[in-house]
Design an enzyme around this catalytic site. Sequence first.
Site, short mmCIF file in Angstrom:
data_model
loop_
_atom_site.label_atom_id
_atom_site.label_comp_id
_atom_site.label_asym_id
_atom_site.label_seq_id
_atom_site.Cartn_x
_atom_site.Cartn_y
_atom_site.Cartn_z
CG HIS A 187 68.83 152.62 6.58
ND1 HIS A 187 67.73 151.89 6.94
CD2 HIS A 187 69.51 151.85 5.69
CE1 HIS A 187 67.74 150.74 6.30
NE2 HIS A 187 68.81 150.70 5.54
NE ARG A 224 72.63 144.21 0.87
CZ ARG A 224 73.64 143.41 0.51
NH1 ARG A 224 74.12 142.54 1.36
NH2 ARG A 224 74.17 143.50 -0.68
CB THR A 225 66.22 147.46 3.60
OG1 THR A 225 67.52 148.02 3.60
CG2 THR A 225 65.45 147.98 4.78
NE ARG A 234 65.19 152.07 2.03
CZ ARG A 234 66.45 151.78 1.74
NH1 ARG A 234 67.07 152.39 0.74
NH2 ARG A 234 67.10 150.90 2.45
CE LYS A 271 44.75 154.45 -10.12
NZ LYS A 271 43.90 153.46 -9.46
#
Lengths: 309, 152
Positions: free
Chosen positions: A134, A55-56, A106, A85
């Site tokens: 957030h 959604r974000t 995120r 890595k």
Amino acid sequence: MHNPLYNKNIISIPDLSRSELELIVATAQSLKQSPHPELLKNKVIASCFFEASTRTRLSFETAVNRLGGSIIGFPDSGNTSLGKKGETLADSVQVISSYCDAFFMRHHQEGAARLASEFSSVPVINGGDGSNQHPTQTLLDLFSIYETQGSLEKLQVAFVGDLKYGRTVHSLTQALSLFDCEFHFVAPQALSMPDYIIDELKEKGVKFHLHDDLDTVIGSLDIIYMTRVQKERFDETEYQHMKSSFILNAQMLTGVKSNLKVLHPLPRVDEITTDVDRTPYAYYFQQAENGVYARQALLALVMTDEFGV
Amino acid sequence: MKKHLQVEAIQSGTVIDHISAGQGIKILKFFDLSSESQRITVGLNLPSHDGANKDLIKIEGLTFNKEQGNQLALFAPKATINVIENFEVVNKFKVELPQQIAGVFSCPNSNCISHNEPVDSRFNLTTRAHRTKLKCHYCEKAFDKGLFTELD
């Protein structure tokens, strides 16, 4: 006049002043009414989701597309060489920031966005860092509240459900405390508001009340902000007992103030029954849509000095 | 009766005095003083003027400024820093809680990004109603002072 958010990292709500929050909300409203598709023309924005969040990510990417910018990036770190890595986030960020004009990210670890901003040569927008912040969710919440109430000031706001682990509740409380709102915290004792937020509110002289259920206070509210109580935090008997106090249904909305709006950061499970969707008080789907406008506003302000002033 | 110094005098360096008994070892450990190449003399449970025992640390060849001295305040709020040159005290000050402590403690939040990245930990200090809290610069979680000072 200088746009105060130009070239700024957007990491945490307490970093933003009241006037900056108002500027973002006003800009979101203006962009919702009158889109500016050329604003990010020739700009490359990286969408870096080290942890998946559909959604974000989609709302951020829609925001960039609507403003005419180009997107590069990845939807989760699973199919990238990042992490696999053993590269540090600091190194990844230095490289990514050399490819783009700004990026949003995120990450599953708290503090990741702050750290990224210290190694990036371009602005960083936090799209969620673990259980910490957030900020763009809070900005879309503020925009939705402003849009439905015509003001952010002196509102009666109830937060219901999981107030302990819900980062969106914590940041929205921090933001609304700048606007002289009165809070009602409705939560099971095991999921009550953390002490550090309560201490902050006391220190600022913000009025707040603790409640066992929503019924006692629902008639005086302007905003109900529902959150999901995770069933797995309680045993079955306890959960069944608790449900009646922390689940909102249409019947409970009889006699409420006409301007009341119900918000939820979504996704919901069963804390708002679907009969609420058909009442004039439900606003959670429009709230989700507003995520695009709030993120457009943020990108526009961070990336263009002349916009929003 | 002839007086004997319990701890040898230093020619130049820093003497950290009036450390509450029991905190001297923690200061050595958390500030990694023992890994310095300087000669260090430590006195534990020494008698003090106020009757309570104290610890004392003398570091030869290392001069503390105010900012460095203040980093000790979480462990030893009553400590005095004496800067020594040619066996004389040339500067003396009491420590004060700093606004920030960097590079000393790991963040107690195991999911904080500072654990696995090339950065120093950093905490902002606030004291309200006699409660000192350390807030992590990265993960923004706040922790009581006791969580750090009681670590072994």
